[in-house]
Design an enzyme around this catalytic site. Structure first.
Site, PDB file in Angstrom:
ATOM      1  N   CYS A 128       0.852  -1.199   0.000  1.00 10.31           N
ATOM      2  CA  CYS A 128       0.000   0.000   0.000  1.00 10.31           C
ATOM      3  C   CYS A 128       0.876   1.232   0.000  1.00 10.31           C
ATOM      4  CB  CYS A 128      -0.857   0.055   1.249  1.00 10.31           C
ATOM      5  SG  CYS A 128      -1.694  -1.446   1.569  1.00 10.31           S
ATOM      6  N   ASP A 129       1.969   1.233  -0.741  1.00  9.97           N
ATOM      7  CA  ASP A 129       2.899   2.339  -0.699  1.00  9.97           C
ATOM      8  C   ASP A 129       3.093   2.844  -2.117  1.00  9.97           C
ATOM      9  OD1 ASP A 129       5.309   3.914  -0.599  1.00  9.97           O
ATOM     10  OD2 ASP A 129       5.723   2.976   1.330  1.00  9.97           O
TER      11      ASP A 129
END
Ligand SMILES: *Cc1c(COP(=O)(O)O)cnc(C)c1O
Length: 617
Positions: A482-483
């Protein structure tokens, strides 16, 4: 770029045939077949495939090259090498490495106590161990123990206080002593991202003044005869050969001068690592300006010249090449989970009875586009999209209109690409930035390609099959963390094109090559994605391969245990919350608990599998 620049980076380890990437060895299996075999056994998510024969190939290349240079130059010193363990610590690399190099003078280099223990356990008899880096009394004592075990071990000291500790330990532990090396601080520096290891302000090594003092100390304590090696390392991935030549001249002269000061047993010049790997997929973007033959030739020639001029014997040459030895032995394979524009097909279009005029225009563009107008219409549609998004922000069109805009623009992009498919590639290149597709990969760049994240190091990437079809989508790659840093963005100077596929109908895998050096241990567990499932591909005499040393990615419970969570407590809490839940009927609680336990014992990569024809479920 349809062949993905394989001639630049593949080192003849892999080749393309019948549209697939194949291993250039024995029966030449296609990588996609190896991947399918592993997946048939239920392994999902990314795979790290090791090829031990490529480890052997690199070692043989290095030895052959230096032996050739030694012969050509009538050089009297010998060639020896060690593998710096920090470049790949994993048993599925180190053990085959030691087994495949038994007939060579090839040992291990350690930079910490843990690495020294690996070296002491696995170095072949009569092969050297070198120890670099900062050392305390315990680590130096460990070196003395290694010497007593019969290892040919050299402790390279980084500062005078380490030498004082060696003198102290020598008094208490007695003979046999390890050999002593001195790391020299060069005034010449390396070049590139990893140049900090050399130079006057480098973290490591003894200045000329300290060297003179070290010789005095050794003499005074009757240890000068143990001083046998000088060492330097100008940094990894040396892109330009000239700083190395400078470093060689400097160290060669230091070697000769130290001998003249009485260091008569000094006979090894250890030139460290730094031999570069070619990662590029693109012409004119090469990472290094020399060949291995040039590298070995320069080393041998320079040291020979200095020895001749200073009338000293030609020293044995030691190298500590890491990246060059192990980068190519491992390939990361990642399944493609999704193409983001895939959902934009005609079915998603829900035009109203009456649409805003710009949407009507988009629809007309879509229907009337032909080869001659393709680029012009594409640009018109992108402009319309901008206007429509502004209208949405101002409240003039609704969400359905906005959705129709997205769908129509994507349909136009796809149609343009299809129309231009057989035309000059340049036309697609002209529009590539606007029409790029985002491919979601079932892997973590933080875990598997940390140097991409940290240093912008690119690794060659290529689809494992479909290579007889021209790829038409300019691609950016997203991992499942989720980056937003987990993205390999499209770059128009080094463009990546992939195939337009429907992942609901067929599988598509990307291979990242040359990932065998540094990436594994530097990999981080961002979002708690662990190392990928790994395996080794080993060939027999008949040329058939088998899958060995399979090690699955860590389970969720193991990952949490590594973070020092009490996993029993986690299980207990989950169970309790489930039992207390009023939402789940009592008679299905057991089943849900069972599902939870199964998930905890699986790895955390995405498991969703494609269900089309030929699917392996
Ligand atoms: C890291 C290191 C190496 C290995 O360098 P490569 O660029 O991987 O060849 C060699 N010697 C020393 C002292 C190192 O620290």
């Amino acid at each position: 770029m349809v062949d993905y620049g394989i001639q630049y980076w593949a080192n003849d380890d892999f080749f393309i045939e019948d549209g697939r990437v194949k291993v250039n060895y024995k029966n030449s299996p296609a990588l996609i077949e190896i991947v399918k075999k592993a997946r048939e056994d239920g392994y999902r998510g990314p795979l790290l495939i090791r090829f031990p024969h490529l480890i052997k190939k690199q070692i043989e290349k290095i030895f052959q090259s230096f032996e050739d240079s030694i012969k050509e130059n009538h050089y009297k010193g010998e060639f020896k090498a060690v593998f710096p363990i920090k470049v790949n610590h994993y048993p599925n690399f180190i053990l085959p490495l030691m087994e495949l190099t038994q007939k060579r003078c090839y040992g291990l280099e350690a930079g910490s106590k843990s690495e020294l223990i690996i070296a002491m356990a696995y170095t072949n008899a009569n092969a050297p161990i070198t120890v670099n880096g900062f050392k305390d009394k315990e680590m130096i004592s460990l070196g003395f123990i290694a010497a007593k075990m019969g290892h040919d071990i050299t402790l390279t000291i980084e500062g005078l206080n380490e030498l004082e500790t060696i003198i102290e330990v020598a008094k208490t532990m007695g003979k046999p002593y390890p050999k002593i090396g001195l790391r020299i601080r060069l005034h010449s520096t390396g070049a590139g991202a990893w140049a900090k290891s050399g130079g006057f302000h480098s973290k490591f090594g003894l200045s000329a003044t300290e060297l003179v003092e070290a010789i005095d100390l050794l003499k005074k304590n009757h240890l000068l005869e143990q001083f046998m090696m000088i060492h330097f390392h100008i940094g990894s991935q040396i892109s330009d050969i000239s700083p190395l030549k400078k470093a060689l001249r400097e160290s060669g002269n230091i070697y000769a001068e130290l001998r003249k000061m009485g260091a008569k047993n000094l006979r090894y010049v250890n030139i460290g690592g730094g031999l570069a790997v070619e990662y590029t997929q693109y012409e004119n973007h090469q990472n290094r300006n020399y060949t291995l033959a040039e590298f070995s030739g320069d080393v041998v020639f320079t040291l020979k010249e200095i020895a001749k001029n200073k009338k000293e014997p030609e020293p044995d040459i030691f190298i500590e090449s890491g990246r060059y030895v192990c980068a190519n032995h491992a390939v990361l394979i990642s399944p493609v989970l999704e193409l983001f524009s895939q959902e934009y097909d005609e079915k998603a279009l829900r035009l109203k009875e009456k649409n805003p005029p710009l949407i009507e225009e988009l629809y007309d563009l879509y229907n009337s586009i032909v080869e001659k107008t393709a680029i012009e219409y594409l640009h018109d549609s992108l402009e319309h999209m901008e206007s429509l998004l502004t209208l949405f922000d101002l409240g003039y069109i609704d969400l359905q209109d906005r959705s129709n805009t997205e769908v129509l623009v994507h349909l136009i992009i796809k149609k343009v690409i299809k129309i231009l498919k057989y035309k000059n590639h340049r036309d697609i290149i002209r529009i590539q930035e606007q029409v790029q597709e985002r491919y979601l990969l079932n892997c973590s760049f933080f875990q598997s390609l940390p140097d991409y994240w940290g240093l912008g190091q690119n690794f060659p990437v290529i689809p494992l099959d479909k290579l007889n079809k021209r790829p038409t989508r300019s691609a950016s790659l997203w991992d499942i963390t989720c980056d937003s840093d987990g993205e390999i963005a499209f770059n128009k100077n080094t463009p990546l094109f992939l195939h337009d596929i429907d992942v609901n109908k067929e599988e598509y895998f990307l291979g990242f090559f040359l990932v065998g050096a540094y990436q594994e241990v530097l990999g981080m567990r961002h979002n708690l994605f662990t190392h990928p499932t790994e395996l080794s591909v080993v060939f027999d005499e008949k040329g058939e391969y088998s899958i060995e040393n399979l090690l699955e990615a860590q389970t969720i419970l193991d990952v949490l245990d590594d973070l020092d969570y009490d996993t029993k407590e986690i299980e207990r809490r989950l169970k309790q919350k489930l039992e207390e839940s009023e939402e789940i009927p009592d008679d299905s609680k057991k089943e849900v608990l069972g599902q939870l336990y199964v998930m905890l014992s699986e790895n955390g990569y995405l498991r969703t599998v494609f269900k089309g024809e030929g699917a392996i479920l």
